[in-house]
Structure formats: structure tokens, C-alpha cells
Design a protein around this motif. Structure first.
Motif, PDB file in Angstrom:
ATOM      1  N   ILE A   9      74.040  26.877 -28.465  1.00  0.00           N
ATOM      2  CA  ILE A   9      75.424  26.841 -28.961  1.00  0.00           C
ATOM      3  C   ILE A   9      76.405  26.680 -27.800  1.00  0.00           C
ATOM      4  O   ILE A   9      77.330  25.850 -27.862  1.00  0.00           O
ATOM      5  CB  ILE A   9      75.745  28.113 -29.789  1.00  0.00           C
ATOM      6  CG1 ILE A   9      74.931  28.126 -31.087  1.00  0.00           C
ATOM      7  CG2 ILE A   9      77.240  28.201 -30.095  1.00  0.00           C
ATOM      8  CD1 ILE A   9      74.924  29.453 -31.810  1.00  0.00           C
ATOM      9  N   GLU A  10      76.201  27.462 -26.736  1.00  0.00           N
ATOM     10  CA  GLU A  10      77.081  27.378 -25.555  1.00  0.00           C
ATOM     11  C   GLU A  10      77.082  25.963 -24.969  1.00  0.00           C
ATOM     12  O   GLU A  10      78.139  25.388 -24.672  1.00  0.00           O
ATOM     13  CB  GLU A  10      76.614  28.370 -24.478  1.00  0.00           C
ATOM     14  CG  GLU A  10      76.897  29.828 -24.795  1.00  0.00           C
ATOM     15  CD  GLU A  10      76.270  30.766 -23.771  1.00  0.00           C
ATOM     16  OE1 GLU A  10      75.537  30.301 -22.863  1.00  0.00           O
ATOM     17  OE2 GLU A  10      76.506  31.988 -23.861  1.00  0.00           O
ATOM     18  N   LEU A  11      75.890  25.396 -24.808  1.00  0.00           N
ATOM     19  CA  LEU A  11      75.766  24.064 -24.209  1.00  0.00           C
ATOM     20  C   LEU A  11      76.325  22.982 -25.129  1.00  0.00           C
ATOM     21  O   LEU A  11      76.941  22.016 -24.665  1.00  0.00           O
ATOM     22  CB  LEU A  11      74.298  23.765 -23.872  1.00  0.00           C
ATOM     23  CG  LEU A  11      73.667  24.658 -22.793  1.00  0.00           C
ATOM     24  CD1 LEU A  11      72.165  24.396 -22.699  1.00  0.00           C
ATOM     25  CD2 LEU A  11      74.333  24.418 -21.439  1.00  0.00           C
ATOM     26  N   ALA A  12      76.126  23.158 -26.446  1.00  0.00           N
ATOM     27  CA  ALA A  12      76.648  22.181 -27.404  1.00  0.00           C
ATOM     28  C   ALA A  12      78.176  22.164 -27.388  1.00  0.00           C
ATOM     29  O   ALA A  12      78.799  21.093 -27.391  1.00  0.00           O
ATOM     30  CB  ALA A  12      76.138  22.502 -28.812  1.00  0.00           C
ATOM     31  N   LEU A  13      78.797  23.349 -27.357  1.00  0.00           N
ATOM     32  CA  LEU A  13      80.265  23.430 -27.301  1.00  0.00           C
ATOM     33  C   LEU A  13      80.799  22.785 -26.020  1.00  0.00           C
ATOM     34  O   LEU A  13      81.807  22.072 -26.039  1.00  0.00           O
ATOM     35  CB  LEU A  13      80.715  24.891 -27.381  1.00  0.00           C
ATOM     36  CG  LEU A  13      80.549  25.574 -28.742  1.00  0.00           C
ATOM     37  CD1 LEU A  13      80.849  27.065 -28.636  1.00  0.00           C
ATOM     38  CD2 LEU A  13      81.460  24.926 -29.791  1.00  0.00           C
ATOM     39  N   LEU A  14      80.093  23.026 -24.914  1.00  0.00           N
ATOM     40  CA  LEU A  14      80.496  22.417 -23.647  1.00  0.00           C
ATOM     41  C   LEU A  14      80.380  20.898 -23.715  1.00  0.00           C
ATOM     42  O   LEU A  14      81.267  20.174 -23.257  1.00  0.00           O
ATOM     43  CB  LEU A  14      79.612  22.969 -22.516  1.00  0.00           C
ATOM     44  CG  LEU A  14      79.912  22.472 -21.093  1.00  0.00           C
ATOM     45  CD1 LEU A  14      81.364  22.725 -20.702  1.00  0.00           C
ATOM     46  CD2 LEU A  14      78.965  23.132 -20.098  1.00  0.00           C
ATOM     47  N   VAL A 225      71.153  18.838 -24.345  1.00  0.00           N
ATOM     48  CA  VAL A 225      72.159  19.267 -25.334  1.00  0.00           C
ATOM     49  C   VAL A 225      73.538  18.694 -25.007  1.00  0.00           C
ATOM     50  O   VAL A 225      74.217  18.138 -25.877  1.00  0.00           O
ATOM     51  CB  VAL A 225      72.226  20.807 -25.422  1.00  0.00           C
ATOM     52  CG1 VAL A 225      73.323  21.244 -26.390  1.00  0.00           C
ATOM     53  CG2 VAL A 225      70.881  21.376 -25.876  1.00  0.00           C
ATOM     54  N   ILE A 226      73.959  18.804 -23.740  1.00  0.00           N
ATOM     55  CA  ILE A 226      75.299  18.334 -23.359  1.00  0.00           C
ATOM     56  C   ILE A 226      75.413  16.823 -23.509  1.00  0.00           C
ATOM     57  O   ILE A 226      76.398  16.315 -24.049  1.00  0.00           O
ATOM     58  CB  ILE A 226      75.645  18.763 -21.913  1.00  0.00           C
ATOM     59  CG1 ILE A 226      75.832  20.278 -21.845  1.00  0.00           C
ATOM     60  CG2 ILE A 226      76.910  18.071 -21.421  1.00  0.00           C
ATOM     61  CD1 ILE A 226      75.989  20.834 -20.439  1.00  0.00           C
ATOM     62  N   ALA A 227      74.391  16.091 -23.041  1.00  0.00           N
ATOM     63  CA  ALA A 227      74.437  14.623 -23.144  1.00  0.00           C
ATOM     64  C   ALA A 227      74.518  14.183 -24.601  1.00  0.00           C
ATOM     65  O   ALA A 227      75.312  13.294 -24.951  1.00  0.00           O
ATOM     66  CB  ALA A 227      73.213  14.013 -22.463  1.00  0.00           C
TER      67      ALA A 227
END
Length: 274
Positions: A9-14, A225-227
Motif C-alpha cells: 500500500i505504501e509503495l503503491a501510494l508513492l 509496485v512503484i513503476a
């Protein structure tokens, strides 16, 4: 060792935030990603110096994917100066490899945190003042472009950015129209990212204290996740740029960048003390 849902969740929001801002303001996601990834890693017990290095490397790796998405859109509009891309690319690859394989591996994480903080502070000031460099001359010959590419690739490798903070001012200074400069900078992001990431992977082998799912200095959960999320949001950000007061938004974002620069200075001091 499974990846906890909170981390995803943290990485997706970022990823969603950086992708949207990249499309909206035309900035690379590295300025946002590096402080947050380093904080997420530090919260999971990674040493301060190592967390900074991994954040820079992982941020750079996401540019491989976001640059492809961005370049396709710019190329459709015929805005990319491929002649400049071809001329700068050899120097970029050389400079990037020197940075990521040599200097990055040798420098302490604390020093890289200070370098990143200075880079972000400078970028924030440019954004806050909305400064556009005055056009002064034409694109130099092959030796000049080789040297310019080397500088762009080297600086990008040290701070985990796509090079737009150097290449766009350089091209507009050489009388390249701003929309062509931005589009060409997006295309340059790909060779910058590939060359640097190769160096980070090689230099990061046999490093102690790496968290699970690391590949050299790359942290794969953050990369994936971020990409994925940033590529989804970048087009929405670009669309919003036509409807929102971008100049005012740049000043708000510049203020956020100053806070992130101060945080990275703090990280540098913390890493230096360990």
C-alpha cells in the motif's frame, strides 16, 4: 519471507503520487521517490547509508518504465529530437557507468544523501522561481555533445534522477524549443536509466545488510509496485496539466521539495554518525 500488505500500500501510494506529479509538472519522480523509499527501508531496519543508496538505485530503475510511456506520447507529437538523443547517448552511457559502477559504490551513503539534498534544493529553487534559461547558442559539435552527455549521465547516476534537471536547461540554452527539449529529455531517460541500473546491480553484489528481494542495490518490491502505479498515473497528470494552474502548483511542490531536501540532509547526518 512474504511482503506485508502495508508495504504494498505504501509503495503503491508513492507510485501513484510520483506518476501523477511527473505528468502534471514534468519533473522526474526521483525527487519524491528517494526520500520516501529510504524512509521505508530505514523503518525496516536497513542501515541509513545503505537505505539511501538503495533508494537512489531503485528510483533510477523505475525511470526505465516511465520513460518508455512518456517517450511514446512525445514521439506521436513529433517532439523528440532523435538527432540530439543519438549524439548525447554515448556520453550519457559512459558518464552513467563511471557514476554507478565507480563513484556511487565508493562514496558513503551519507555523502550521497548530502548531494541529493543539494540537487533537490537547487531544483526546488528553479521551480519556485519558474526560471527558464536564456537561449544563447546552437547545439555544439560531436565532442561537445559527448562531454555534455557524460556530465548528464554522471550526475544522474549520483542522485537517481533521469537527467532532465541538466539536459533540459542545456538544450534550451542551445536554442532548442522548450517542448522539444522536454520531449528529448524524456527519451534520454532510457539510456541514462539502463546504464546506471546495470552499474548499480554489479556494484551492489556481495553487499552486506541488504533486505530481502534485493538485486544488487535495487529493491525489487519498490521497483515493481512503484513503476506499475506511476505508469498508470502519468497520463492523468499530463491531462490535468491543461486544466490546473501549473505555475502555482509548481510553487507548492517546490515548498514540499525543500522539506524533502531537509529530510535528506538529516539522513546524511544520521548516516555519517553510524
Amino acid at each position: 519471507m512474504p511482503i506485508e500488505p502495508l508495504l504494498i500500500i505504501e509503495l503503491a501510494l508513492l507510485g501513484l503520487a510520483t506518476g501523477f506529479l511527473a505528468g502534471l509538472l514534468g519533473i522526474g519522480g526521483g525527487m519524491m521517490m528517494v526520500p520516501f523509499i529510504s524512509a521505508i527501508l530505514a523503518a525496516r531496519g536497513v542501515a541509513p547509508g545503505l537505505s539511501v543508496k538503495m533508494a537512489i538505485a531503485t528510483s533510477m530503475a523505475t525511470i526505465i518504465f516511465t520513460s518508455i510511456s512518456s517517450v511514446r506520447a512525445h514521439h506521436k507529437r513529433g517532439a523528440v529530437r532523435w538527432d540530439i538523443v543519438k549524439a548525447l547517448a554515448p556520453g550519457i552511457v559512459l558518464g552513467a557507468m563511471v557514476a554507478s559502477l565507480g563513484v556511487f559504490a565508493v562514496l558513503k551513503g551519507s555523502v550521497l544523501a548530502f548531494v541529493f539534498a543539494i540537487f533537490v534544493g537547487f531544483s526546488a529553487t528553479q521551480m519556485f522561481l519558474d526560471k527558464k534559461p536564456a537561449a544563447a547558442r546552437q547545439i555544439p559539435g560531436t565532442p561537445g555533445l559527448l562531454g555534455a552527455g557524460g556530465v548528464i549521465g554522471f550526475l544522474s547516476g549520483l542522485v537517481g534522477a533521469g537527467g532532465g534537471f541538466v539536459s533540459v536547461p542545456f538544450m534550451t540554452w542551445c536554442n532548442v524549443a522548450i517542448h522539444n527539449a522536454v520531449a528529448t529529455s524524456a527519451a534520454l531517460g532510457f539510456p541514462i536509466a539502463v546504464a546506471n541500473v546495470a552499474g548499480y546491480i554489479i556494484a551492489g553484489q556481495h553487499i552486506e545488510g541488504l533486505p530481502p528481494y534485493s538485486f544488487g542495490y535495487l529493491w525489487l518490491p519498490a521497483l515493481v509496485v512503484i513503476a506499475s502505479c506511476s505508469v498508470l498515473m502519468a497520463p492523468l497528470g499530463a491531462k490535468a496539466a491543461h486544466a490546473l494552474p501549473v505555475k502555482k502548483l509548481k510553487r507548492v511542490f517546490a515548498s514540499i521539495l525543500y522539506v524533502l531536501a531537509i529530510y535528506m540532509l538529516y539522513k546524511g547526518v544520521t548516516a555519517a554518525g553510524n
